[in-house]
Scaffold this active site. Structure first.
Site, PDB file in Angstrom:
ATOM      1  N   SER A 157       9.856  43.460  20.953  1.00 51.76           N
ATOM      2  CA  SER A 157      10.137  44.282  20.270  1.00 51.76           C
ATOM      3  C   SER A 157       9.992  43.288  18.972  1.00 51.76           C
ATOM      4  CB  SER A 157      11.190  44.937  19.482  1.00 51.76           C
ATOM      5  OG  SER A 157      11.567  44.903  18.087  1.00 51.76           O
ATOM      6  N   ARG A 192       9.233  43.539  14.910  1.00 49.65           N
ATOM      7  CA  ARG A 192       9.833  44.042  13.780  1.00 49.65           C
ATOM      8  C   ARG A 192      11.506  44.920  13.747  1.00 49.65           C
ATOM      9  NH1 ARG A 192       4.396  43.406  13.342  1.00 49.65           N
ATOM     10  NH2 ARG A 192       4.977  43.931  15.856  1.00 49.65           N
ATOM     11  N   THR A 193      11.517  45.999  14.869  1.00 45.10           N
ATOM     12  CA  THR A 193      12.951  46.086  15.396  1.00 45.10           C
ATOM     13  C   THR A 193      13.932  45.274  15.366  1.00 45.10           C
ATOM     14  OG1 THR A 193      11.102  47.965  15.834  1.00 45.10           O
ATOM     15  CG2 THR A 193      13.813  48.208  16.453  1.00 45.10           C
ATOM     16  N   ARG A 235      15.836  50.549  22.079  1.00 46.06           N
ATOM     17  CA  ARG A 235      14.964  50.844  22.497  1.00 46.06           C
ATOM     18  C   ARG A 235      14.387  50.987  23.586  1.00 46.06           C
ATOM     19  NH1 ARG A 235       9.567  47.862  20.315  1.00 46.06           N
ATOM     20  NH2 ARG A 235      10.290  49.001  18.528  1.00 46.06           N
ATOM     21  N   HIS A 293       9.843  57.937  17.317  1.00 51.42           N
ATOM     22  CA  HIS A 293      10.315  56.244  17.051  1.00 51.42           C
ATOM     23  C   HIS A 293      10.773  56.616  15.103  1.00 51.42           C
ATOM     24  CE1 HIS A 293       9.931  51.666  16.014  1.00 51.42           C
ATOM     25  NE2 HIS A 293       8.598  51.506  16.213  1.00 51.42           N
ATOM     26  N   GLN A 295      10.811  54.202  12.496  1.00 52.90           N
ATOM     27  CA  GLN A 295       9.763  53.818  11.595  1.00 52.90           C
ATOM     28  C   GLN A 295       8.926  54.273  11.094  1.00 52.90           C
ATOM     29  OE1 GLN A 295       7.833  51.081  12.842  1.00 52.90           O
ATOM     30  NE2 GLN A 295       6.828  51.582  10.888  1.00 52.90           N
ATOM     31  N   ASN A 339       4.573  58.542  20.680  1.00 51.55           N
ATOM     32  CA  ASN A 339       5.797  58.088  19.813  1.00 51.55           C
ATOM     33  C   ASN A 339       6.204  58.127  18.470  1.00 51.55           C
ATOM     34  OD1 ASN A 339       5.104  55.834  20.455  1.00 51.55           O
ATOM     35  ND2 ASN A 339       6.448  54.999  21.347  1.00 51.55           N
ATOM     36  N   ASP A 373      -2.342  54.081  15.094  1.00 49.21           N
ATOM     37  CA  ASP A 373      -1.589  53.134  15.808  1.00 49.21           C
ATOM     38  C   ASP A 373      -2.118  52.182  17.764  1.00 49.21           C
ATOM     39  OD1 ASP A 373       0.634  51.682  17.456  1.00 49.21           O
ATOM     40  OD2 ASP A 373       2.160  53.521  17.669  1.00 49.21           O
ATOM     41  N   SER A 401       0.581  52.806  24.013  1.00 48.70           N
ATOM     42  CA  SER A 401       1.812  52.067  23.806  1.00 48.70           C
ATOM     43  C   SER A 401       2.524  51.314  25.260  1.00 48.70           C
ATOM     44  CB  SER A 401       2.378  53.722  23.316  1.00 48.70           C
ATOM     45  OG  SER A 401       1.839  54.032  22.618  1.00 48.70           O
ATOM     46  N   MET A 402       3.331  51.291  24.659  1.00 51.94           N
ATOM     47  CA  MET A 402       4.340  50.257  25.812  1.00 51.94           C
ATOM     48  C   MET A 402       4.686  51.162  27.071  1.00 51.94           C
ATOM     49  SD  MET A 402       6.783  48.020  23.251  1.00 51.94           S
ATOM     50  CE  MET A 402       6.940  48.925  21.866  1.00 51.94           C
ATOM     51  N   CYS A 450       2.132  50.864  12.610  1.00 48.82           N
ATOM     52  CA  CYS A 450       2.954  50.624  12.368  1.00 48.82           C
ATOM     53  C   CYS A 450       3.187  49.140  13.084  1.00 48.82           C
ATOM     54  CB  CYS A 450       3.890  51.849  13.331  1.00 48.82           C
ATOM     55  SG  CYS A 450       3.676  51.306  14.570  1.00 48.82           S
ATOM     56  N   LEU A 451       2.354  48.620  13.022  1.00 51.37           N
ATOM     57  CA  LEU A 451       2.006  47.320  14.101  1.00 51.37           C
ATOM     58  C   LEU A 451       3.211  47.334  14.910  1.00 51.37           C
ATOM     59  CD1 LEU A 451       2.172  44.866  10.491  1.00 51.37           C
ATOM     60  CD2 LEU A 451       0.366  46.401  11.890  1.00 51.37           C
ATOM     61  N   ARG A 463      10.739  48.767   7.080  1.00 50.72           N
ATOM     62  CA  ARG A 463      11.601  48.894   7.308  1.00 50.72           C
ATOM     63  C   ARG A 463      13.082  48.445   7.680  1.00 50.72           C
ATOM     64  NH1 ARG A 463      10.189  49.466  13.685  1.00 50.72           N
ATOM     65  NH2 ARG A 463      12.311  49.727  13.926  1.00 50.72           N
TER      66      ARG A 463
HETATM   67  N1   CP Z   1       6.460  49.357  14.644  1.00 57.38           N
HETATM   68  C1   CP Z   1       7.461  48.326  15.316  1.00 57.38           C
HETATM   69  O1   CP Z   1       8.602  49.024  15.985  1.00 57.38           O
HETATM   70  O2   CP Z   1       7.033  47.046  15.930  1.00 57.38           O
HETATM   71  P1   CP Z   1       8.161  46.241  17.064  1.00 57.38           P
HETATM   72  O3   CP Z   1       7.866  46.323  18.284  1.00 57.38           O
HETATM   73  O4   CP Z   1       7.861  44.427  16.693  1.00 57.38           O
HETATM   74  O5   CP Z   1       9.206  45.853  17.247  1.00 57.38           O
HETATM   75  N1  NVA Z   2       3.325  53.686  19.883  1.00 59.84           N
HETATM   76  C1  NVA Z   2       3.940  51.863  19.769  1.00 59.84           C
HETATM   77  C2  NVA Z   2       5.062  51.850  19.262  1.00 59.84           C
HETATM   78  C3  NVA Z   2       5.257  50.161  19.055  1.00 59.84           C
HETATM   79  C4  NVA Z   2       5.948  49.897  18.072  1.00 59.84           C
HETATM   80  C5  NVA Z   2       4.896  51.858  20.985  1.00 59.84           C
HETATM   81  O1  NVA Z   2       5.768  52.801  21.596  1.00 59.84           O
HETATM   82  O2  NVA Z   2       4.563  50.245  21.986  1.00 59.84           O
END
Ligand code: CP
Ligand code: NVA
Length: 304
Positions: free
Chosen positions: A52, A54-55, A103, A130, A133, A161, A222, A226-227, A262-263, A290
């Site tokens: 992460s 931003r979070t 997270r 999320h 977000q 998400n 987005d 995703s992760m 959301c980046l 955020r």
């Molecule tokens: N948008 C968001 O949650 O960014 P991070 O994954 O960098 O926290």
């Molecule tokens: N959908 C993305 C959001 C990242 C902030 C993920 O879960 O990786």
């Protein structure tokens, strides 16, 4: 009774609107350099099983600004569910700290964390949701448009998400939400059914991004993988390429349409440089918010 914020639907419509007011107030304080330290001596434990920027930074900075403190616990620190059972971690951290933000991968794990914690738990992203977000996103739209009346949001890309949290929001605030995703990539069926059952919003799933963006106030996208989905990256890229937010798609939208993400962004995949760097884009307002919105969520859970 402690409160958690694991899903947008954990808040009522009224609480969501209160959160906007509180977020606007804490944001104004930051801009005016006014100190407000209601969380003096309070500590947040931040548990991250995924990366992460931003979070982590927004929660940690937000806690500092409120007079509190945050502890970062990365994937190698706790080993949640691996080195130690979630219910034990929940009970131990509850003895030290005043609030937890986590997270995690599996949504069931955050439910368990919240079940066994005696302090509030905030969802900082799971595979399912999320919520922080999307609270920041809708607050950003409210700031930019001045009102949420007759809002049409077109989410173009993966039913992930973030999309699920948008659908949860549609169960609390009236809107026209259109999700344009390829066949085989569907949002969570329970979340979708719940939003539709409330009858508050129109929630549509379409296969054609051009149809989705027609008359939209906001185009949202987005990442396609995703992760946790890194192994599917190449297949997803092929499946999602027709859903890229690019100049051609923008030509079908209203001229003043706002573009959100959301980046972190994969420039050239889900969105082109030209679009994300255009005057339509409000992605950095969104990222900034955020912090303000999360401070409001923390205050609602900890102060009321
Ligand atoms: N948008 C968001 O949650 O960014 P991070 O994954 O960098 O926290
Ligand atoms: N959908 C993305 C959001 C990242 C902030 C993920 O879960 O990786």
């Amino acid at each position: 009774m402690k409160r958690d914020f694991l899903h947008i639907t954990d808040f009522s419509t009224e609480e969501i609107r209160d959160t906007f007011e509180l977020a606007a107030k804490v944001k104004r304080y930051v801009k005016e350099g006014k100190e407000d330290l209601p969380l003096k001596g309070k500590t947040m434990a931040m548990i991250f099983a995924k990366p992460s920027a931003r979070t982590r930074v927004s929660f940690e900075t937000g806690m500092t600004q409120l007079g509190g403190h945050a502890i970062f616990l990365g994937p190698n620190d706790i080993g949640i569910g691996k080195r130690e059972a979630i219910k034990d971690i929940a009970r131990v951290i509850s003895r030290y700290d005043d609030i937890i933000m986590a997270r995690l991968f599996d949504h069931a794990h955050i439910l368990k964390l919240a079940e066994y914690s005696s302090v509030p738990v905030i969802n900082g992203l799971t595979d399912l949701n999320h919520p922080c977000q999307v609270m920041a996103d809708i607050f950003t739209i409210l700031e930019n448009k001045g009102s949420l009346n007759n809002l049409k949001v077109a989410f173009v890309g993966d039913s992930n998400n973030v999309a699920n949290s948008w659908i949860n929001l549609a169960a609390r605030l009236p809107m026209h939400f259109v999700l344009a995703s390829p066949c085989g990539y569907e949002p969570d069926p329970e979340i979708l059914a719940n939003a539709r059952n409330t009858g508050l919003s129109t929630v549509e799933i379409v296969r054609n991004p051009v149809e989705a963006v027609k008359n939209a106030d906001v185009i949202y996208t987005d990442v396609w993988a995703s992760m946790g989905q890194e192994a599917e990256k190449e297949k997803r890229k092929r499946d999602f390429m027709p859903f890229q937010v690019n100049a051609e798609l923008m030509s079908h939208a209203k001229p003043g349409v706002k573009v959100m993400h959301c980046l972190p962004v994969h420039r050239g995949d889900e969105i082109t440089d030209e679009v994300i760097d255009s005057p339509n884009s409000i992605v950095f307002d969104e990222a900034e918010n955020r912090m303000h919105v999360q401070k409001a969520i923390i205050l609602k859970l900890m102060v009321g």
